[in-house]
Design an enzyme around this catalytic site. Structure first.
Site, PDB file in Angstrom:
ATOM      1  N   GLN A   1      28.242 -21.893  24.914  1.00  0.00           N
ATOM      2  CA  GLN A   1      29.364 -21.767  24.045  1.00  0.00           C
ATOM      3  C   GLN A   1      28.366 -19.931  23.331  1.00  0.00           C
ATOM      4  O   GLN A   1      27.953 -20.885  22.399  1.00  0.00           O
ATOM      5  CB  GLN A   1      29.808 -22.691  23.498  1.00  0.00           C
TER       6      GLN A   1
ATOM      7  N   SER B   1      30.112 -18.191  16.987  1.00  0.00           N
ATOM      8  CA  SER B   1      29.553 -17.965  15.590  1.00  0.00           C
ATOM      9  C   SER B   1      28.736 -17.171  15.933  1.00  0.00           C
ATOM     10  O   SER B   1      28.588 -16.574  17.235  1.00  0.00           O
ATOM     11  CB  SER B   1      28.635 -19.121  15.002  1.00  0.00           C
TER      12      SER B   1
ATOM     13  N   SER C   1      24.705 -23.317  21.523  1.00  0.00           N
ATOM     14  CA  SER C   1      24.197 -24.330  22.016  1.00  0.00           C
ATOM     15  C   SER C   1      23.942 -24.468  23.528  1.00  0.00           C
ATOM     16  O   SER C   1      24.727 -23.959  24.491  1.00  0.00           O
ATOM     17  CB  SER C   1      25.287 -26.247  22.533  1.00  0.00           C
TER      18      SER C   1
ATOM     19  N   GLU D   1      38.314 -28.930  22.384  1.00  0.00           N
ATOM     20  CA  GLU D   1      37.593 -29.244  21.497  1.00  0.00           C
ATOM     21  C   GLU D   1      37.805 -30.747  20.808  1.00  0.00           C
ATOM     22  O   GLU D   1      37.135 -31.472  20.439  1.00  0.00           O
ATOM     23  CB  GLU D   1      36.432 -28.232  21.347  1.00  0.00           C
TER      24      GLU D   1
ATOM     25  N   ASN E   1      34.618 -29.903   9.299  1.00  0.00           N
ATOM     26  CA  ASN E   1      35.611 -30.375   8.246  1.00  0.00           C
ATOM     27  C   ASN E   1      36.322 -30.110   7.235  1.00  0.00           C
ATOM     28  O   ASN E   1      37.527 -30.130   7.232  1.00  0.00           O
ATOM     29  CB  ASN E   1      35.367 -31.843   7.929  1.00  0.00           C
ATOM     30  N   GLU E   2      35.828 -28.752   6.543  1.00  0.00           N
ATOM     31  CA  GLU E   2      36.830 -28.239   5.785  1.00  0.00           C
ATOM     32  C   GLU E   2      37.872 -27.332   5.823  1.00  0.00           C
ATOM     33  O   GLU E   2      38.850 -27.335   6.005  1.00  0.00           O
ATOM     34  CB  GLU E   2      35.605 -27.312   4.738  1.00  0.00           C
TER      35      GLU E   2
END
Lengths: 318, 382
Positions: free
Chosen positions: B125, B128, B160, B243, B364-365
């Site tokens: 993937q 980013s 990854s 995901e 998570n933010e």
């Protein structure tokens, strides 16, 4: 494997939701508090007419013949509205009075019944109830000595004397009460988050609604997370009891522990978002917070229920 | 509501269990974040695929078994129960695969899905960028049309398994005048093309599980885009939805971890320590709660109630639960948790890995922002 409610179950709960939104807004709850009413006879009759009060009473006895799975969304809706009085207790206790002189009255609502467990020092709503269902049987003709309570929609009392009639079907009273209360707590949690969301959308500071600030967003997102993840365990516990699964006790305790903690987190987040207003008597939030704080510890608190889950999960190698 | 399995589901479970018991390697494979481990995991995937177990929820025509999501959950339960190897092609099979099925052309489906199911092609993937992490719409890598080819330039990071993977998928800015979410295109391309440089990055655990990818005038044919040109953001959101939702972290992973934690507690903890007992019970309740929540979500998906922004709740829940389970394990181990070469090293490794969870697949933010904005309907922030 199908983890969902039927259309009928959903529709019935939606119907109750509509009734409560129109007939029992927070302003009515506030009036009840102001008048010292811990029970709402008018609403009670509406709930009886709709079949809510007799939801779990078998059909031949005049009830709706529903299971706990049929009822669990109703408890959640009753919680959303913060309905005072022994609604949870009555729904759970009513089917256990089959064959007693109260059997007809609990269906049409003319007899109010409450429930109590040995772990609780007080009986809730004994002042309006004609009979108390406990794991030992049906108690009636008792004397009531009022005790001031945190939630003014839940009148507490110490009960003395009276007569105890043994009942055949009280084995699952504690577990059923735990699951019903868990669902009620989930509903309270939803409403507290809704109230905080409404407030965060309209209250402005630094020139924008406070809900635009991440500190506020994240507080409420975390509260929602807890409440949402308490739902499936609560619904599962209802299914486990309805179908007499061997894990029913463990599942009921898991539900009550998670729902109690979730409602508490929701109350803290919602109050913080309200700021000073949240600390006032005027804010509607307190009507729901105090019920959550009372119910999170009634019928076994999270600590008690967690130990029960421990005993089931950790005791024997699986 | 019926939380029992059908006879058909029981039979499917039994078949999966029997095959896994007969075929799962007795010794754990080396980490797939190493060269040898990667190759061994690819061989394992080939074996899984030959028996049609690598992508059970895919249609039979693409190498799957066409089971519904409940079947997929059952398979996952058996897979983790058997202690089977990690899924080296998970970014392909669980993320890209469903997206190709949704938006891919017939040619793309025929070409990529069977080779994905067999792991003949392992996917990385490329998501980013150095300046586009949580703010993914800040993507700067470009795609320029030049005759019969797209020409890619730029840099991706935290890709990854890119070190040993064959192909990658990612977004590039195909419209130079575009801003933010517009003008992005989702491309599929091999990692061995001229102009592609993959530089490994050592992770917290020392393995090179992720990498930087540099693109210098990389030419790829027209038609390498998945979904429409300029609509890459929508394609990516579909992938991210899978995901965050249910596919990347199936409940079985955590139910198994909670069971192992209980076993660790039995064998290594002071059973009179009530705080530890409560913590282990909480870990079990978290895993059980996640399992139940997933069965509820999946029933809804099967009945046509697709998961929306609530997927962000799942992502926060499982990633924080994973950290929590490992923290409790290390608490049980006490001072022994410092040791890296003993029989319990797996918990320390697992702890390190768990710490990535709250960061990847959208921090998570960011998930909390999504919940606040889309579920709680709070005003947009900065």
């Amino acid at each position: 494997m199908r983890f969902a409610f039927t259309d009928d179950q959903r529709a019935f709960a939606d119907g109750l939701h509509d009734l409560l939104v129109h007939e029992y807004p927070p302003a009515r709850l506030r009036e009840a508090w102001a008048a010292g009413r811990g029970h709402e006879p008018d609403l009670w009759r509406r709930l009886a007419d709709m079949g809510v009060l007799s939801m779990m009473v078998p059909g031949p006895a005049g009830g709706m013949g529903g299971t706990l799975v049929d009822s669990v969304l109703l408890f959640q809706q009753l919680g959303r509205a913060g309905v005072p009085g022994p609604v949870v207790e009555h729904l759970v206790a009513a089917p256990r009075l089959a064959g007693t002189p109260w059997a007809g009255g609990v269906v049409d609502g003319s007899v109010v019944v409450t429930a109590a467990l040995d772990v609780d020092p007080f009986v809730a709503h004994a002042d309006v109830a004609e009979v108390i269902v406990t794991p030992s049987g049906a108690r009636h003709g008792y004397a009531v000595s009022a005790v001031a309570g945190l939630d003014e929609g839940r009148h507490l009392a110490e009960v003395t004397g009276g007569t105890l009639e043994p009942l055949p079907g009280t084995d699952e009273l504690a577990d059923t009460l735990a699951v019903a209360t868990a669902a009620f707590l989930v509903g309270l949690g939803e409403t507290m988050i809704d109230l905080a969301g409404e407030y965060a959308r309209q209250r402005e500071q630094f020139g924008k609604p406070i809900g635009a600030f991440q500190a506020v967003k994240h507080l409420l997102a975390d509260a929602l997370l807890k409440v949402e993840f308490a739902k499936a365990p609560t619904y599962r516990a209802a299914w486990s009891l309805s179908t007499a699964q061997p894990t029913a006790g463990r599942d009921a305790s898991m539900a009550k522990a998670l729902a109690g903690e979730a409602a508490y987190r929701a109350s803290r987040a919602a109050m913080q978002v309200h700021g000073a207003i949240g600390y006032t008597w005027e804010a509607d939030l307190q009507l729901f917070m105090k019920k959550a704080w009372a119910l999170q510890r009634a019928y076994g608190d999270a600590r008690w229920h967690r130990r029960r889950v421990s005993a089931a999960v950790l005791a024997t190698p699986r | 509501m019926d939380l029992t399995y059908t006879a058909e589901q029981d039979a499917f479970r039994a078949e999966a269990r029997a095959w896994l018991e007969a075929n799962v390697p007795a010794e754990p494979l080396p980490s797939f974040d190493t060269a040898e481990g990667f190759a061994r995991h690819r061989q394992w995937e080939a074996k899984l695929s030959a028996a049609r177990w690598s992508a059970v929820s895919w249609p039979e025509g693409y190498g799957g078994r066409g089971v519904d999501y409940i079947g997929w959950l059952i398979f996952e339960e058996e897979y983790f129960r058997a202690g089977a190897p990690g899924r080296v092609n998970q970014n392909g099979i669980f993320l890209l695969g469903p997206t190709i099925m949704e938006v891919g052309t017939p040619e793309q489906k025929a070409r990529f899905l069977p080779t994905m199911a067999s792991s003949e092609i392992v996917w990385a993937q490329a998501w980013s960028e150095p300046n586009a992490g949580s703010d993914m719409a800040a993507i700067r890598s470009t795609a320029r049309l030049d005759g019969d080819a797209w020409v890619l330039n730029g840099q991706k990071i935290w890709a990854s398994r890119a070190v040993w993977s064959d192909w990658c998928f990612g977004m590039f800015r195909s419209d130079p005048d575009s801003q933010r979410h517009r003008g992005l295109t989702f491309f599929l391309l091999p990692l061995d093309l001229p102009g592609v440089t993959v530089r490994p990055i050592a992770q917290l655990d020392g393995d090179t599980g992720f990498a930087e990818i540099f693109f210098d005038d990389v030419r790829i044919p027209l038609g390498s885009n998945l979904g429409e040109v300029g609509k890459g953001w929508n394609v990516a959101m579909a992938t991210a939805g899978f995901e965050r939702g249910v596919s990347l972290r199936s409940p079985a992973r955590f139910s198994t971890a909670a069971d192992r934690l209980i076993e660790l507690w039995r064998t290594h903890a002071d059973s009179t320590d009530d705080a530890l007992r409560d913590a282990v019970t909480d870990a079990w309740m978290l895993a059980e709660g996640y399992r139940l929540h997933t069965y509820q979500t999946v029933t809804g998906m099967i009945e046509g109630r697709p998961i929306g922004s609530e997927a962000s709740l799942n992502k926060i829940f499982w990633s924080e639960m994973d950290v929590r389970i490992h923290e409790i394990a290390l608490d049980i181990l006490g001072p022994h948790a410092e040791r890296m070469d003993g029989p319990l090293e797996r918990w320390v490794d697992g702890f390190l890995f768990s710490l990535a969870g709250p960061i990847y697949a959208g921090t998570n933010e960011i998930q909390r922002n999504i919940i606040a904005d889309r579920v709680l309907q709070l005003p947009k922030g900065v």
